[in-house]
Design a protein around this motif. Structure first.
Motif, PDB file in Angstrom:
ATOM      1  N   THR A 298      79.908   7.686  16.633  1.00 37.24           N
ATOM      2  CA  THR A 298      80.995   8.386  17.311  1.00 37.24           C
ATOM      3  C   THR A 298      80.491   9.072  18.571  1.00 37.24           C
ATOM      4  O   THR A 298      81.100   8.974  19.636  1.00 37.24           O
ATOM      5  N   GLN A 299      79.371   9.756  18.462  1.00 35.85           N
ATOM      6  CA  GLN A 299      78.816  10.448  19.627  1.00 35.85           C
ATOM      7  C   GLN A 299      78.384   9.466  20.712  1.00 35.85           C
ATOM      8  O   GLN A 299      78.526   9.751  21.910  1.00 35.85           O
ATOM      9  N   ILE A 302      81.541   8.390  22.515  1.00 37.83           N
ATOM     10  CA  ILE A 302      82.055   9.472  23.356  1.00 37.83           C
ATOM     11  C   ILE A 302      81.206   9.660  24.602  1.00 37.83           C
ATOM     12  O   ILE A 302      81.721   9.878  25.708  1.00 37.83           O
ATOM     13  N   LYS A 307      87.070   7.737  29.132  1.00 37.17           N
ATOM     14  CA  LYS A 307      88.170   8.064  28.226  1.00 37.17           C
ATOM     15  C   LYS A 307      89.251   6.986  28.215  1.00 37.17           C
ATOM     16  O   LYS A 307      89.909   6.773  27.192  1.00 37.17           O
ATOM     17  N   LEU A 310      87.910   4.403  25.874  1.00 39.34           N
ATOM     18  CA  LEU A 310      87.921   4.957  24.526  1.00 39.34           C
ATOM     19  C   LEU A 310      89.340   4.974  23.960  1.00 39.34           C
ATOM     20  O   LEU A 310      89.573   4.617  22.800  1.00 39.34           O
ATOM     21  N   THR A 317      89.301   7.934  17.744  1.00 39.66           N
ATOM     22  CA  THR A 317      88.120   8.635  18.233  1.00 39.66           C
ATOM     23  C   THR A 317      88.451   9.398  19.511  1.00 39.66           C
ATOM     24  O   THR A 317      87.952  10.509  19.736  1.00 39.66           O
ATOM     25  N   ALA A 318      89.309   8.816  20.342  1.00 40.72           N
ATOM     26  CA  ALA A 318      89.691   9.461  21.597  1.00 40.72           C
ATOM     27  C   ALA A 318      90.424  10.776  21.372  1.00 40.72           C
ATOM     28  O   ALA A 318      90.445  11.639  22.254  1.00 40.72           O
ATOM     29  N   THR A 323      85.871  14.782  21.527  1.00 38.82           N
ATOM     30  CA  THR A 323      86.185  13.925  22.673  1.00 38.82           C
ATOM     31  C   THR A 323      87.011  14.684  23.694  1.00 38.82           C
ATOM     32  O   THR A 323      86.719  14.669  24.899  1.00 38.82           O
ATOM     33  N   ASN A 326      84.977  17.181  25.574  1.00 40.19           N
ATOM     34  CA  ASN A 326      83.774  16.691  26.242  1.00 40.19           C
ATOM     35  C   ASN A 326      83.928  16.773  27.761  1.00 40.19           C
ATOM     36  O   ASN A 326      84.836  16.177  28.339  1.00 40.19           O
TER      37      ASN A 326
END
Length: 381
Positions: A298-299, A302, A307, A310, A317-318, A323, A326
């Motif tokens: 996941t990291q 990200i 974005k 993503l 996950t977005a 996220t 971030n």
């Protein structure tokens, strides 16, 4: 021979993981849950137990029986929404027969996405486990747990494997892409072909031999493979799709939770929720609670993907707080390798599985677009 009955009694107590019996569930919660492990996590004693059970099942004709049932029902359980529920019940019945020989028997799964880059080099396909490719000219398998076996169905023949691409199996489907489908798909009408015509197909085709045929349960990899696909279905179910069942039945009518499964006759609803009725198992990677991508992956997504990318490929996950909060500009990775393009399924296999060519093309083009998006963003795994 006949199908075994449930080996675990059901109790009326609710399961804390689900906060009690939900509105769709009419079956009792299981009184106990056993765990299906990943194959390579087995201890030497666990593996020895499984091999002994498999040998006994072969001796008593159960490989022949399950191969015949699968082959006879082939057109009803592929290319339509019976695919997941039938195979969940099918693997459960196989496991239940195994438990009659040894109550400690559990059907493992093979996490094929772990080995997706160079499948033929997987430890799973070595002599100490399920064995490797067959030997020309008859492609009889000479090592692994089924070495030298004679299979009875559909007629006596040596147990066979014939790896695809002249023995040089191409890449399968990455864990990132499978998770992307789990996050994006919201109907069985989409999720079923997305899995059936991707990971499901390439494993059957590229192991080859008995695995290529309608009687593919002759190869124990079938059970490892379909346990893994069942695990992925459960992940998708736990992603907000627990009772999602739509799309076509094998006869062209609309499928529903009340639709009967071929061979078994029970409604699809009877296998929908793990932890209830006879489905008294969970997966080692997925206890009976929701589980997302592991934190490291996941990291990485990200920190690497813009974005917009993503949101397109990993919409859930977005939406995660990490996220949204971030502020670091995504950067291409220097370590790792780009995700390879997956192997395509063959025209012969498409016709054999009653697949719609336009659905197959959609899945394959989607996978290519995914790989291109990941590469353009500099993502490496």
């Amino acid at each position: 021979m006949k199908l075994s009955t449930s080996l675990l009694s059901a109790a009326a107590v609710g399961m804390a993981a689900f906060g009690g019996i939900n509105a769709q569930q009419t079956q009792a919660a299981c009184s106990s849950i056993y765990t299906r492990p990943e194959l390579l996590s087995l201890s030497s004693s666990q593996w020895a137990l499984i091999q002994a059970v498999l040998s006994a099942m072969q001796r008593d004709g159960w490989f022949q029986w399950f191969a015949a049932v699968h082959n006879i029902n082939f057109s009803k359980i592929h290319g339509n929404s019976q695919f997941f529920p039938f195979h969940r019940r099918f693997v459960y019945e196989w496991e239940s027969v195994g438990k009659q020989y040894n109550s400690a028997f559990v059907q493992p799964y093979w996490d094929e996405m772990r080995d997706y880059r160079v499948p033929a080099s997987s430890v799973v396909l070595t002599p100490g486990w399920v064995g490797g490719n067959g030997v020309s000219p008859n492609w009889c398998v000479q090592n692994g747990n089924q070495a030298g076996w004679t299979m009875a169905y559909p007629n006596p023949h040596c147990f066979q494997r014939n790896y695809g691409n002249n023995g040089n199996i191409g890449a399968w489907y990455s864990p990132e892409y499978i998770n992307s489908m789990i996050q994006r798909d919201t109907t069985m009408a989409n999720f079923r072909p997305d899995i059936e015509y991707s990971l499901h197909g390439v494993v059957h085709i590229n192991i080859g031999g008995d695995m290529y045929q309608g009687y593919s349960p002759n190869d124990w990899i079938f059970m490892l493979h379909h346990a893994n696909l069942d695990r992925l279905w459960w992940q998708w179910q736990m992603n907000g799709n627990l009772w999602t069942m739509d799309g076509p039945n094998y006869d062209g009518t609309n499928i529903s939770l009340n639709t009967a499964m071929p061979q078994f006759g029970d409604p699809i609803s009877s296998v929908m929720q793990l932890g209830y009725g006879n489905m008294c198992y969970q997966y080692s990677s997925n206890p009976l609670t929701r589980r997302d991508l592991d934190s490291s992956t996941t990291q990485k997504l990200i920190s690497t993907l813009p974005k917009s990318v993503l949101s397109t490929w990993f919409p859930q996950t977005a939406k995660l707080p990490e996220t949204l909060n971030n502020q670091v500009v995504p950067q291409a990775q220097s370590a790792g390798q780009y995700i390879p393009y997956p192997t395509k399924i063959t025209q012969e296999w498409i016709e054999m599985h009653y697949a719609k060519p336009e659905q197959v093309a959609r899945v394959e083009n989607d996978a290519i677009d995914f790989v291109n998006a990941m590469r353009n963003a500099g993502y490496k795994s």
